[in-house]
Design a protein around this motif. Structure first.
Motif, PDB file in Angstrom:
ATOM      1  N   ARG B  52      40.555  59.203  34.847  1.00  7.21           N
ATOM      2  CA  ARG B  52      41.442  58.105  34.673  1.00  7.21           C
ATOM      3  C   ARG B  52      41.917  57.295  35.899  1.00  7.21           C
ATOM      4  NH1 ARG B  52      42.436  57.686  29.156  1.00  7.21           N
ATOM      5  NH2 ARG B  52      41.483  59.281  28.189  1.00  7.21           N
ATOM      6  N   GLY B  53      42.463  58.058  36.617  1.00 12.29           N
ATOM      7  CA  GLY B  53      42.944  57.532  37.996  1.00 12.29           C
ATOM      8  C   GLY B  53      42.073  56.899  38.807  1.00 12.29           C
ATOM      9  N   THR B  54      40.702  57.418  38.905  1.00 15.42           N
ATOM     10  CA  THR B  54      39.622  56.624  39.518  1.00 15.42           C
ATOM     11  C   THR B  54      39.312  55.517  38.891  1.00 15.42           C
ATOM     12  OG1 THR B  54      38.719  58.876  40.012  1.00 15.42           O
ATOM     13  CG2 THR B  54      37.407  57.133  40.548  1.00 15.42           C
ATOM     14  N   ALA B  55      39.210  55.444  37.790  1.00 20.13           N
ATOM     15  CA  ALA B  55      38.930  54.049  36.960  1.00 20.13           C
ATOM     16  C   ALA B  55      39.923  53.055  37.165  1.00 20.13           C
ATOM     17  CB  ALA B  55      38.729  54.375  35.342  1.00 20.13           C
ATOM     18  N   ILE B  56      41.104  53.313  37.235  1.00 17.13           N
ATOM     19  CA  ILE B  56      42.157  52.238  37.362  1.00 17.13           C
ATOM     20  C   ILE B  56      42.054  51.890  38.836  1.00 17.13           C
ATOM     21  CG2 ILE B  56      43.541  52.669  35.243  1.00 17.13           C
ATOM     22  CD1 ILE B  56      45.429  54.126  36.695  1.00 17.13           C
ATOM     23  N   ASP B  57      41.875  53.055  39.925  1.00 19.73           N
ATOM     24  CA  ASP B  57      41.883  52.671  41.240  1.00 19.73           C
ATOM     25  C   ASP B  57      40.649  51.332  41.481  1.00 19.73           C
ATOM     26  OD1 ASP B  57      43.669  54.260  42.340  1.00 19.73           O
ATOM     27  OD2 ASP B  57      42.253  55.933  42.589  1.00 19.73           O
ATOM     28  N   LEU B  58      39.561  51.648  40.800  1.00 21.11           N
ATOM     29  CA  LEU B  58      38.457  50.943  40.861  1.00 21.11           C
ATOM     30  C   LEU B  58      38.744  49.192  40.204  1.00 21.11           C
ATOM     31  CD1 LEU B  58      35.597  52.897  39.836  1.00 21.11           C
ATOM     32  CD2 LEU B  58      36.225  52.062  42.423  1.00 21.11           C
ATOM     33  N   VAL B  59      39.427  49.217  39.285  1.00 18.86           N
ATOM     34  CA  VAL B  59      39.761  47.806  38.591  1.00 18.86           C
ATOM     35  C   VAL B  59      40.905  47.115  39.128  1.00 18.86           C
ATOM     36  CG1 VAL B  59      40.990  48.499  36.589  1.00 18.86           C
ATOM     37  CG2 VAL B  59      39.347  46.815  36.347  1.00 18.86           C
ATOM     38  N   ALA B  60      41.693  47.871  39.636  1.00 21.78           N
ATOM     39  CA  ALA B  60      43.148  47.411  39.896  1.00 21.78           C
ATOM     40  C   ALA B  60      42.789  46.364  41.189  1.00 21.78           C
ATOM     41  CB  ALA B  60      44.160  48.321  40.501  1.00 21.78           C
ATOM     42  N   PRO B  61      42.104  46.741  42.316  1.00 27.86           N
ATOM     43  CA  PRO B  61      42.004  45.546  43.350  1.00 27.86           C
ATOM     44  C   PRO B  61      41.413  44.485  42.939  1.00 27.86           C
ATOM     45  CG  PRO B  61      40.937  47.678  43.920  1.00 27.86           C
ATOM     46  CD  PRO B  61      41.439  48.025  42.646  1.00 27.86           C
ATOM     47  N   VAL B  62      40.305  44.457  41.824  1.00 33.57           N
ATOM     48  CA  VAL B  62      39.789  43.421  41.446  1.00 33.57           C
ATOM     49  C   VAL B  62      40.736  42.277  40.847  1.00 33.57           C
ATOM     50  CG1 VAL B  62      38.099  42.319  39.696  1.00 33.57           C
ATOM     51  CG2 VAL B  62      37.753  44.646  40.823  1.00 33.57           C
ATOM     52  N   TRP B  63      41.941  42.740  40.102  1.00 36.26           N
ATOM     53  CA  TRP B  63      42.756  41.869  39.539  1.00 36.26           C
ATOM     54  C   TRP B  63      43.653  41.314  40.451  1.00 36.26           C
ATOM     55  CZ3 TRP B  63      41.006  39.464  35.694  1.00 36.26           C
ATOM     56  CH2 TRP B  63      40.190  40.202  34.788  1.00 36.26           C
ATOM     57  N   SER B  64      44.197  42.274  41.288  1.00 37.16           N
ATOM     58  CA  SER B  64      45.062  42.092  42.607  1.00 37.16           C
ATOM     59  C   SER B  64      44.375  40.657  43.359  1.00 37.16           C
ATOM     60  CB  SER B  64      45.043  43.207  43.634  1.00 37.16           C
ATOM     61  OG  SER B  64      45.564  44.137  43.115  1.00 37.16           O
ATOM     62  N   VAL B  65      43.160  40.698  43.567  1.00 36.85           N
ATOM     63  CA  VAL B  65      42.542  39.334  44.275  1.00 36.85           C
ATOM     64  C   VAL B  65      42.465  38.297  43.425  1.00 36.85           C
ATOM     65  CG1 VAL B  65      40.430  38.570  45.329  1.00 36.85           C
ATOM     66  CG2 VAL B  65      41.297  41.020  45.603  1.00 36.85           C
ATOM     67  N   VAL B  66      41.923  38.723  41.901  1.00 41.65           N
ATOM     68  CA  VAL B  66      41.844  37.377  41.018  1.00 41.65           C
ATOM     69  C   VAL B  66      42.991  36.647  40.728  1.00 41.65           C
ATOM     70  CG1 VAL B  66      40.919  37.081  38.634  1.00 41.65           C
ATOM     71  CG2 VAL B  66      39.503  38.199  40.044  1.00 41.65           C
ATOM     72  N   ARG B  67      44.096  37.317  40.660  1.00 39.61           N
ATOM     73  CA  ARG B  67      45.367  37.023  40.039  1.00 39.61           C
ATOM     74  C   ARG B  67      45.936  36.032  41.315  1.00 39.61           C
ATOM     75  NH1 ARG B  67      50.134  40.188  38.244  1.00 39.61           N
ATOM     76  NH2 ARG B  67      51.187  38.180  38.646  1.00 39.61           N
ATOM     77  N   PRO B  69      45.211  33.067  42.971  1.00 39.20           N
ATOM     78  CA  PRO B  69      45.316  31.769  42.619  1.00 39.20           C
ATOM     79  C   PRO B  69      45.973  31.420  41.540  1.00 39.20           C
ATOM     80  CG  PRO B  69      43.170  32.534  42.223  1.00 39.20           C
ATOM     81  CD  PRO B  69      43.771  33.600  42.941  1.00 39.20           C
ATOM     82  N   PHE B  70      46.123  32.256  40.420  1.00 36.09           N
ATOM     83  CA  PHE B  70      46.901  31.906  39.141  1.00 36.09           C
ATOM     84  C   PHE B  70      48.391  32.044  39.809  1.00 36.09           C
ATOM     85  CE2 PHE B  70      42.741  33.376  37.495  1.00 36.09           C
ATOM     86  CZ  PHE B  70      42.619  32.359  36.700  1.00 36.09           C
ATOM     87  N   ASP B  71      48.811  32.985  40.437  1.00 31.20           N
ATOM     88  CA  ASP B  71      50.187  33.194  40.929  1.00 31.20           C
ATOM     89  C   ASP B  71      50.505  31.819  41.587  1.00 31.20           C
ATOM     90  OD1 ASP B  71      50.429  35.574  39.702  1.00 31.20           O
ATOM     91  OD2 ASP B  71      50.092  36.845  41.277  1.00 31.20           O
ATOM     92  N   LEU B  72      49.722  31.400  42.483  1.00 28.63           N
ATOM     93  CA  LEU B  72      50.054  30.329  43.322  1.00 28.63           C
ATOM     94  C   LEU B  72      50.137  29.017  42.446  1.00 28.63           C
ATOM     95  CD1 LEU B  72      47.588  30.596  46.415  1.00 28.63           C
ATOM     96  CD2 LEU B  72      49.995  30.703  46.275  1.00 28.63           C
ATOM     97  N   VAL B  73      49.463  28.860  41.427  1.00 29.03           N
ATOM     98  CA  VAL B  73      49.719  27.685  40.415  1.00 29.03           C
ATOM     99  C   VAL B  73      50.836  28.072  39.807  1.00 29.03           C
ATOM    100  CG1 VAL B  73      48.711  26.610  38.302  1.00 29.03           C
ATOM    101  CG2 VAL B  73      47.085  27.292  40.165  1.00 29.03           C
ATOM    102  N   GLY B  74      51.028  29.372  39.329  1.00 28.75           N
ATOM    103  CA  GLY B  74      52.435  29.535  38.797  1.00 28.75           C
ATOM    104  C   GLY B  74      53.413  29.334  39.372  1.00 28.75           C
ATOM    105  N   ALA B 134      55.325  47.583  43.491  1.00 28.49           N
ATOM    106  CA  ALA B 134      54.002  47.313  43.173  1.00 28.49           C
ATOM    107  C   ALA B 134      53.725  46.057  42.327  1.00 28.49           C
ATOM    108  CB  ALA B 134      53.168  48.465  42.411  1.00 28.49           C
ATOM    109  N   ARG B 135      52.545  45.629  42.651  1.00 24.65           N
ATOM    110  CA  ARG B 135      52.094  44.290  41.886  1.00 24.65           C
ATOM    111  C   ARG B 135      51.212  44.654  40.648  1.00 24.65           C
ATOM    112  NH1 ARG B 135      51.598  39.193  43.297  1.00 24.65           N
ATOM    113  NH2 ARG B 135      52.192  39.533  45.456  1.00 24.65           N
ATOM    114  N   ILE B 136      51.616  44.102  39.675  1.00 23.43           N
ATOM    115  CA  ILE B 136      50.626  44.209  38.487  1.00 23.43           C
ATOM    116  C   ILE B 136      49.324  43.637  38.482  1.00 23.43           C
ATOM    117  CG2 ILE B 136      50.614  43.674  35.873  1.00 23.43           C
ATOM    118  CD1 ILE B 136      53.437  44.065  35.661  1.00 23.43           C
TER     119      ILE B 136
END
Lengths: 179, 378
Positions: B52-67, B69-74, B134-136
């Motif tokens: 489970r730790g590995t799974a969230i390790d893999l997916v967290a960087p994706v959303w750190s990057v994807v979010r 532009p949305f944060d900038l707009v916000g 930490a960032r969500i």
């Protein structure tokens, strides 16, 4: 995909083409995994509005390309979903292969249908999926009420047209117009 | 001429049938494996912690990057919004500042008095330490699990069971830790239980999630005292995870049972969160060897099965002609030589002195004499 000639009868160029096209076999699995990752988007709605995109992916690809969404692949996708969503291991890993098996058997027996019928089928499958998932999670120690899962069922049914349009476009672009 | 010959077509059909059978067998095996996994996760929910730790390790960087532009707009929209109604808001804030300046003077006096009283009473307050900010970067917002993934993990010192908060209040606690990402169980998850104090009445209660926006106030001490809308709930410090005094929720309808409350923090608007160390973590238990420690029978200690042990020598004595040297079972408790091996005095364990006490025998197993009355060791 559409092998017109046996491999030994292919010319060199045909063989290169055939091998270069093999990645397309992984497309349904990759798209569904992408949909599962999309479900972990950091969106916090007061109600569980996130549709069951993994279920939609498995359902749609099991209707479009049953050979490319075998139950073992749905099992792998289910394991990944359980790990990513923090669910007890085995909830989606049981239900997604069951979905793939059901759709495959249903299609083999009754053939293809019109679009609206598939939508109604999806609504029924998703409802059963939510009920069984609720009970499986409860069995493994994650007891919740059922009302939030009904909300998620509604959003899943509502999200079907968008996901099926996306998958159909990808299928036509990369795999071929025929299913 | 029939070509290909019919026999060949027959064999093809059989081959297809065999393949279909194999496919069905494989599908059945897959389902069986999945059901076994489900059974295992019921028996041992922590079994897949590393995966489970590995799974969230893999997916967290994706959303750190994807979010980003949305944060900038916000943020941009926030700047624009700040100018709308700025003058009237400024007037309100100035009024509020004047009021708060008066309150602050009173508070300063109270604070110094509090410090004096604490030093007089020698109150020890556990140190609160921020482990990471930490960032969500991810969420699980399905019907069963309500959690967030934040982008700090065991590399930053995060462990399971630490409180996660922002300035406005409590967010949740850590449940799964990867090396660079952590899953945070939100207050609204149905498995979340937060021990709280109701500020107005001082009652303690539990805040329980229900997979929706509002949380329930359960297990209230003194349930006959009704809650009213607007009652503030803060963490009580019970249980040792959450430090006392963090705002949790505010009651929205007091008359209902169970009362419902709205959390102060909505994770939707959060960028960064703070992960603190657990307030009073459960001390790591010293591994105690059951073979060397006396355990009272009432405590149900270990694998003491007196009837089996005491009956065994009798059975062997009657069956075998040369009786083996009798195992030292009878004098185990009364004998003083056994006493130095006892690490706990029965009295210290709050056991009546007449109670039979188990103690080690020569064969290293626990034994309790059924016949010999126990005497306290010296």
């Amino acid at each position: 995909m559409n092998r017109t000639a046996p491999y030994r009868l292919m010319s060199r160029e045909e063989r290169i083409d055939w091998w270069a096209g093999q990645w397309r076999r992984t497309l349904p699995g990759l798209i569904t995994l992408g949909l599962v990752v999309l479900m972990t988007a950091p969106i916090f709605a007061p109600l569980p509005l996130m549709p069951q995109l993994g279920l939609l992916g498995v359902f749609i690809w099991a209707t479009f390309q049953p050979a490319m969404m075998p139950p073992w692949l749905a099992f792998v996708i289910g394991i990944v979903s359980d790990l990513l969503f923090g669910l007890p291991l085995g909830v989606n890993a049981t239900l997604l292969p069951l979905t793939a098996m059901f759709v495959r058997g249903f299609e083999a027996r009754f053939g293809h249908h019109v679009y609206r019928f598939d939508w109604v089928m999806l609504a029924a499958v998703a409802l059963v999926y939510q009920v069984l998932g609720w009970q499986a999670a409860r069995f493994a120690g994650n007891a919740t009420g059922f009302a939030p899962l009904l909300v998620q069922w509604l959003t899943t049914v509502a999200a079907y047209p968008a996901v099926v349009t996306l998958c159909a476009a990808l299928q036509r672009r990369f795999i071929g117009p025929r299913s | 001429m029939d070509w290909p010959p019919p026999s060949r077509r027959m064999s093809t059909t059989r081959r297809e049938q065999n393949l279909a059978l194999l496919g069905a067998l494989a599908s059945g095996a897959v389902i069986a494996v999945a059901l076994v996994l489900l059974l295992l996760s019921r028996a041992n929910p922590e079994g897949s912690a590393r995966l489970r730790g590995t799974a969230i390790d893999l997916v967290a960087p994706v959303w750190s990057v994807v979010r980003v532009p949305f944060d900038l707009v916000g943020t941009g929209l926030g700047y624009v919004g700040d100018y709308i109604g700025a003058a009237s808001r400024n007037r309100d804030l100035e009024k509020l500042t004047a009021e708060q300046a008066r309150a602050l003077q009173t508070q300063a006096a109270i604070k110094s008095e509090n410090q004096q009283l604490r030093s007089l009473l020698k109150v020890v307050t556990p140190e609160r330490k921020v482990i990471a900010s930490a960032r969500i970067a991810g969420a699980s917002s399905g019907g069963v699990v309500r959690s967030a993934v934040v982008s700090a993990g065991s590399d930053s010192g995060v462990t399971v069971g630490q409180p996660v908060r922002v300035a406005a209040g409590l967010v949740g606690r850590t449940v799964e830790v990867g090396s660079s990402a952590t899953r945070v169980l939100l207050l609204t998850d149905a498995n979340s239980r937060i021990p709280v104090t109701i500020v107005r009445t001082g009652q303690s209660a539990l805040v329980v999630g229900a997979s929706r926006a509002l949380v329930e106030v359960r297990e209230r001490v003194g349930a006959e005292t009704p809650l009213v809308a607007g009652d503030r709930l803060v963490t009580s410090g019970d249980g040792g995870v959450f430090p006392p005094g963090i705002p949790v929720a505010v009651v929205v309808n007091g008359g209902q049972e169970p009362p419902l409350a709205r959390p102060f923090v909505n994770p939707a608007g959060l960028g960064m969160v703070l992960i603190e160390s657990a307030y009073l973590p459960v001390p790591a238990t010293v591994p105690v060897d059951a073979n060397t420690v006396a355990v009272p029978r009432e405590a149900g200690g270990g694998r003491a099965k007196p009837s089996i042990i005491t009956s065994t020598p009798r059975a062997t004595a009657s069956a075998l002609p040369p009786p083996p040297p009798p195992p030292v079972t009878a004098p185990v408790v009364t004998a003083t030589p056994a006493a130095p091996a006892l690490k706990f005095h029965p009295k210290a364990m709050n056991v009546p002195l007449a109670a039979p006490v188990l103690s080690p025998t020569d064969n290293g197993r626990l034994s309790a004499p059924a016949d010999a009355p126990a005497a306290p060791p010296q």
